[in-house]
Write a protein that holds these residues in place. Structure first.
Motif, PDB file in Angstrom:
ATOM      1  N   TYR A 185     -10.482  -0.328   3.142  1.00  0.00           N
ATOM      2  CA  TYR A 185      -9.463   0.508   2.505  1.00  0.00           C
ATOM      3  C   TYR A 185     -10.114   1.202   1.318  1.00  0.00           C
ATOM      4  O   TYR A 185     -10.701   0.541   0.451  1.00  0.00           O
ATOM      5  N   ILE A 188      -1.839  -4.524  -1.854  1.00  0.00           N
ATOM      6  CA  ILE A 188      -2.428  -5.142  -0.663  1.00  0.00           C
ATOM      7  C   ILE A 188      -3.087  -6.466  -1.012  1.00  0.00           C
ATOM      8  O   ILE A 188      -2.868  -7.489  -0.354  1.00  0.00           O
ATOM      9  N   LEU A 189      -3.902  -6.465  -2.063  1.00  0.00           N
ATOM     10  CA  LEU A 189      -4.604  -7.685  -2.461  1.00  0.00           C
ATOM     11  C   LEU A 189      -3.628  -8.798  -2.834  1.00  0.00           C
ATOM     12  O   LEU A 189      -3.770  -9.942  -2.391  1.00  0.00           O
ATOM     13  N   LEU A 230     -11.898  -3.630  -0.080  1.00  0.00           N
ATOM     14  CA  LEU A 230     -10.981  -2.776  -0.832  1.00  0.00           C
ATOM     15  C   LEU A 230     -11.816  -2.019  -1.863  1.00  0.00           C
ATOM     16  O   LEU A 230     -12.418  -2.637  -2.745  1.00  0.00           O
ATOM     17  N   GLY A 264       0.790  -1.217   0.000  1.00  0.00           N
ATOM     18  CA  GLY A 264       0.000   0.000   0.000  1.00  0.00           C
ATOM     19  C   GLY A 264       0.827   1.273   0.000  1.00  0.00           C
ATOM     20  O   GLY A 264       0.284   2.355  -0.224  1.00  0.00           O
ATOM     21  N   ILE A 285      -6.833   2.201  -7.644  1.00  0.00           N
ATOM     22  CA  ILE A 285      -6.623   0.758  -7.554  1.00  0.00           C
ATOM     23  C   ILE A 285      -5.160   0.409  -7.259  1.00  0.00           C
ATOM     24  O   ILE A 285      -4.857  -0.670  -6.754  1.00  0.00           O
ATOM     25  N   TYR A 310     -14.544  -1.868  -7.514  1.00  0.00           N
ATOM     26  CA  TYR A 310     -13.703  -1.115  -8.443  1.00  0.00           C
ATOM     27  C   TYR A 310     -14.584  -0.284  -9.361  1.00  0.00           C
ATOM     28  O   TYR A 310     -15.352  -0.815 -10.163  1.00  0.00           O
ATOM     29  N   ALA A 320     -11.862   0.945  -4.728  1.00  0.00           N
ATOM     30  CA  ALA A 320     -10.980   1.717  -5.605  1.00  0.00           C
ATOM     31  C   ALA A 320     -11.787   2.566  -6.575  1.00  0.00           C
ATOM     32  O   ALA A 320     -12.776   2.113  -7.148  1.00  0.00           O
ATOM     33  N   LEU A 370      -4.125  -0.693  -3.736  1.00  0.00           N
ATOM     34  CA  LEU A 370      -4.972  -1.814  -3.356  1.00  0.00           C
ATOM     35  C   LEU A 370      -4.530  -3.098  -4.042  1.00  0.00           C
ATOM     36  O   LEU A 370      -4.703  -4.193  -3.503  1.00  0.00           O
ATOM     37  N   CYS A 422      -9.413   4.115  -1.757  1.00  0.00           N
ATOM     38  CA  CYS A 422      -8.439   4.950  -2.456  1.00  0.00           C
ATOM     39  C   CYS A 422      -9.040   5.441  -3.764  1.00  0.00           C
ATOM     40  O   CYS A 422      -9.581   4.657  -4.546  1.00  0.00           O
ATOM     41  N   PHE A 428     -13.625  -6.681  -3.310  1.00  0.00           N
ATOM     42  CA  PHE A 428     -12.936  -5.663  -4.102  1.00  0.00           C
ATOM     43  C   PHE A 428     -13.985  -4.928  -4.930  1.00  0.00           C
ATOM     44  O   PHE A 428     -14.603  -5.510  -5.814  1.00  0.00           O
ATOM     45  N   TRP A 468      -1.176  -2.294   4.739  1.00  0.00           N
ATOM     46  CA  TRP A 468      -1.538  -3.553   5.386  1.00  0.00           C
ATOM     47  C   TRP A 468      -0.296  -4.071   6.085  1.00  0.00           C
ATOM     48  O   TRP A 468       0.768  -4.078   5.505  1.00  0.00           O
TER      49      TRP A 468
END
Length: 283
Positions: A252, A140-141, A127, A39, A134, A159, A129, A137, A254, A157, A112
């Motif tokens: 999270y 992290i993913l 997550l 991250g 993205i 997106y 995004a 993330l 972003c 996730f 993370w």
């Protein structure tokens, strides 16, 4: 007050940074801090460029570890931007910059594991995004999927991004990577929902049907939408039907500042603790 016209260093002045700059060579890392967290981003200082660039690390700490067949690497996501001097320098022809020496420094608090949270309490990770949000993330993913000791958790996730003008979903940043990791519904504990803007419902269906194989289509038919990320998606991402979800989830977020603030407030208004809702804003 910061905004799109301010520099990366202005916008992140209050963020945590490593004390030292590390010299790296383009095409091969010579010396980096391998203890960076998923991250985080890099301050990138380039030859004859006055301001430092800020670019997200999209690879993982494991990717930076040297191995027999792999010298270790850092992957950065750098959008082409002629008006951004550091990005413009890195988008020059490869033969002009290969083997150049640059200096980098790790920074960022959007990481993370989430600071101050008991990892054993986390059952759901959301997550969220928006566009190029993205980037961190993905680090992290990927880190979570690489870790063989990672407990079984639900990973959601969400997106949101513009539909590509070419109407080819493979042009969407990192979507192929998400698909390759079989996170588009194949894993019982993980799923992705894709929200496309600037396209009609009919165009979305056509793009989806071209992109996914027939065996994937049934799985993904309810996971791709022609609209912005909505309240229902944010609700579902944290498994809010569980009575203890507020104590079990971390989120999270972003993306653009307005989106990030809106979604953060949504979760805080739902009763989540502030320390369980982590945000990063990118212009």
């Amino acid at each position: 007050m910061t905004g799109p016209s301010s520099t990366h260093e202005d916008r992140t002045a209050a963020a945590q940074r490593e004390a030292d700059l590390y010299q790296v060579k383009i095409a091969q890392i010579q010396r980096v801090n391998e203890s960076f967290l998923p991250g985080q981003w890099l301050d990138v200082h380039l030859p004859r460029v006055r301001q430092a660039g800020g670019f997200t690390i999209t690879s993982t700490p494991k990717d930076a570890q040297p191995a027999k067949a792999n010298p270790g690497y850092l992957e950065l996501a750098i959008q082409k931007s002629p008006n951004n001097p550091p990005a413009a320098w890195l988008w020059r022809p490869e033969e002009e910059i290969r083997d150049s020496h640059i200096y980098v420094r790790v920074g960022g608090n959007f990481v993370w594991p989430p600071p101050g949270i008991d990892l054993a309490s986390i059952k759901t990770i959301a997550l969220v995004a928006g566009g190029v949000g993205i980037n961190p993330l993905m680090s992290i993913l990927t880190h979570l999927r690489q870790d063989p000791d990672e407990p079984k958790r639900t990973i959601s996730f969400i997106y949101g991004t513009r539909a590509p003008q070419s109407k080819d979903l493979s042009k969407i940043l990192f979507l192929d990577r998400l698909r390759a990791r079989t996170l588009m519904g194949h894993q019982t504990k993980s799923f992705v929902k894709l929200y496309l803007t600037q396209c009609s419902e009919e165009e979305m269906v056509e793009m989806r049907n071209r992109y996914f194989r027939p065996t994937e289509e049934v799985i993904n038919i309810h996971s791709t939408f022609a609209r912005r990320i909505d309240r229902e998606a944010l609700h579902d991402a944290v498994n809010h039907t569980d009575a203890e979800w507020r104590k079990n989830a971390v989120v999270y977020i972003c993306g653009p500042p307005r989106m990030t603030d809106k979604f953060e407030n949504f979760y805080l208004d739902m009763g989540m603790e502030k320390g369980r809702v982590l945000t990063e804003k990118w212009w």
